[in-house]
Scaffold this motif. Sequence first.
Motif, mmCIF file in Angstrom:
data_model
loop_
_atom_site.group_PDB
_atom_site.id
_atom_site.type_symbol
_atom_site.label_atom_id
_atom_site.label_comp_id
_atom_site.label_asym_id
_atom_site.label_seq_id
_atom_site.Cartn_x
_atom_site.Cartn_y
_atom_site.Cartn_z
ATOM 1 N N TRP A 92 28.791 43.114 49.021
ATOM 2 C CA TRP A 92 29.473 43.689 48.978
ATOM 3 C C TRP A 92 29.808 43.565 47.689
ATOM 4 O O TRP A 92 31.476 44.263 47.199
ATOM 5 N N MET A 93 28.980 43.256 47.030
ATOM 6 C CA MET A 93 29.261 43.089 45.781
ATOM 7 C C MET A 93 29.462 44.224 44.883
ATOM 8 O O MET A 93 28.441 45.001 45.118
ATOM 9 N N ASP A 94 30.143 44.606 43.443
ATOM 10 C CA ASP A 94 29.643 45.241 42.489
ATOM 11 C C ASP A 94 29.355 45.781 41.856
ATOM 12 O O ASP A 94 29.393 44.674 40.445
ATOM 13 N N PRO A 95 28.076 46.866 41.211
ATOM 14 C CA PRO A 95 27.255 45.902 40.384
ATOM 15 C C PRO A 95 28.387 46.311 39.047
ATOM 16 O O PRO A 95 27.714 45.490 37.598
ATOM 17 N N GLN A 96 28.689 47.404 38.749
ATOM 18 C CA GLN A 96 30.295 47.120 37.800
ATOM 19 C C GLN A 96 30.837 45.635 37.439
ATOM 20 O O GLN A 96 30.930 45.557 36.040
ATOM 21 N N GLU A 97 31.072 45.494 38.574
ATOM 22 C CA GLU A 97 31.519 44.739 37.989
ATOM 23 C C GLU A 97 31.439 43.077 37.316
ATOM 24 O O GLU A 97 31.515 42.069 36.669
ATOM 25 N N GLY A 102 29.267 40.202 32.369
ATOM 26 C CA GLY A 102 27.670 40.245 32.445
ATOM 27 C C GLY A 102 26.762 38.825 33.171
ATOM 28 O O GLY A 102 27.103 37.989 32.600
ATOM 29 N N THR A 103 27.068 39.146 34.071
ATOM 30 C CA THR A 103 26.216 38.482 35.344
ATOM 31 C C THR A 103 25.117 40.073 36.379
ATOM 32 O O THR A 103 25.664 40.700 35.440
ATOM 33 N N THR A 104 25.106 38.708 36.848
ATOM 34 C CA THR A 104 23.607 39.685 37.734
ATOM 35 C C THR A 104 24.395 39.637 39.236
ATOM 36 O O THR A 104 25.574 38.791 39.482
#
Length: 793
Positions: A92-97, A102-104
């Motif tokens: 449910w994490m947003d890759p753009q966020e 600056g993280t994975t």
Amino acid sequence: MGIEQGGLYLGGLVDPETGERTGEPLVVESHHLTTHGVIVGMTGSGKTGLGVDLIEEALLQGIPCLVIDPKGDMGNLALTFPELRPEDFQPWMDPQEARRQGTTVTHLAAETAARWRDGLASWGIGPDRLRRLRTDAEVLLYTPGSQAGIPLNVVGSLAAPRSGFDEDPETYRDEIESLVSSLLTLADLPADPVADPGHILISSVIEEAWRRGEDLDLAGLLGRIVDPPFRQLGVFEVDQFVPRDHRTRLAMRLNGLIASPSFAAWLEGDPLDVPVVLGWGGKPRAAVIYLAHLSEAERQFVVTLLLSKVVSWMRRLPGSSDLKALIYMDEMFGFCPPTAEPPSKKPILTILKQARAYGVGLVAATQNPVDLDYKAMSNAGMWMVGRLQTERDKARILEALSSASGDVDVASLDRRISGLGKRRFLLYSTRSHPRLFETRWAMSYLAGPLTRDQIGTLVGERPTTPRAPQPAGEEPASNESAAADLTPVAPRSAVATHWMDQAAPWASTVGADPTGTVWEAAGVARVRIRYDDRAAGVDHAEEYEAVIYPLGDELGDNLISVDHDPRDLRDSAPADGRYRIPEVDISSPAFWKSLGAALKRHLDDNATLTVFKNPALGLYSRVGETEEEFRVRCRQEAERRADAEVAKLRDRYAGRIERVRHRLAAAERRVAELEVDVKTRRQQEVVAGAGSLLRLFLGGKLRSTGLSGAASRRAQTRRTEERLESARMKVDDAEADIAELEDELADQITSTVERWAEAAEEVEPVEIGLESDDIEIESLDLLWIPKAAENSV
């Protein structure tokens, strides 16, 4: 109060002076929400988090929740991770966020899991409470009009109420009104339930079907819009109220909506049945109705139907002061505005005014106070006000609070609302003083609005409902025998053929089903009959109309009297349907000739015309005159005859009465004369006697002749008095004779009136029959009547 002592744990109290948390939790009793609630706050105020907290707490209390989710945020309720592991959060994490930071994604998930663990711990919430929420309750995501989540068959709401329409007609009329309004709104058509003829027509079609316990589908509804199963709407004929070409255009417009490939999704999935959607009686459920993928008109469609179903359902619940179910609307914009009247507004107002009695609460959230009808929302007993965007919004909120309760310190509330920060809310309740609080950390992960793909991931594949097993020793029923005597082509007939119009008012009398697809043969007859009776003065012709069903070799009890007209008999076959092959040969002229002869014999033996007779007066009633009307006429005639007889009595007694009156008048005159004579003599006697005595007293000599004269005068006075008495007796005799004559006349009149009054009531029925030459069959044709397949004979 501790958070596990019951109630809804929404956060912690805040000291309004210092702005710091006091350490005391804010726990609201669930039954307080039966008076409904409003959450107001601008974007970023924490309004959605408060709504999630509220629903989580309700589920922990065993209260099912119906969650209307126009923005897509409330699906976050399904993101509850008792172990709070990073891998639970990672999908449910947003890759753009993650890139912006600056993280994975993996590292962002670990940070989020830690942040959620710490946040919950700061509010005294541990894994056990999360686990209990996950295991003791469930969250289902419904996506009407889409297969992304659990599809919802919204149009299935055309099904008739199982409890029967007449059990609560007012409730079901409201449901029909909302259904039709939302359907017309979806098709971008006028949706005024009072002024729009199309709305009235469709509502009447659905009500007519529901009254008969008949489920409708959209295809059947469109067919009945064009050809309604009734002929009148109000006092006007249907064709006057909504002309046929208008009905056709309306049906075509709705058909364009239904024919759209995307509309198929509205017909799939679980039925729109509130107890089913809520899982009523089972594990407490949050049924989230996801609407973010829909247009404004489609949202109106769903919300109106859903809340109308809620109203119908709640009115069947027993009364309760406890909160039995909670309805949460995450954004009220457009559904209950202050000036417009969208279809959704009526069921919302109904819930606000009536749901409390049934233990059903409504909590509505909005970020635009000016778009909410605060006169209606003044019914709410609880307000949770967060940070607002403009002074105008704040003014509207204060106005609403003043309407809800007259005892409001507006200045104090104004100051508190102006200083609110994120996740800070002012709780105003009719049950307590205003309190400032900060919302607790949500147990569900607040990932933001969910996409349809994410919803599909949450829902996964739902198992299909298994087919019920066949009982041992039983074979599946075969339709072969039932269909063996059916044909798609109408059998040929030796006489004219008609099809019963579905709006024929006598359809139920002959056992027809206007929606049936199996057509069965019947006879339809029109007969000219003449009733003739010279004694009764009757020469009356009328038409007798009947349906003969089912057709057989014998007339038997199959003759059903109906009053049909040309509109009831169509000359063209329906587009589809099957015909049951009759047991008689309808292609044979001999059959129809025999049937006509049987019909004539039946009428000859059984048809009668009843009139009424008064033997004493020699009167007969007219054809169509009721017995009471005939009795009134008899009484009038008897009164006329009694008046004539009394007139003759008056003539006969007039001479006798006149003679006695002359005798009375003469006696009265004689009495008057004698009274004057007696009075005069008495005066003379007094004067004469007084003079004689005076002369004697003065010294005159008393003589016998003087005494004799005085005696003579007295004797004459006495005889006059005797004649006066005799005259008075004659007056009395004359008056007695008059009284006797009047008594005798009164007896004669009374006897006459009573005799004719009794004669007027001597009324008896007279049956006038038919002879064979009084019966003429004008037409005897074949009539196909529709029957439901399972009810056909």
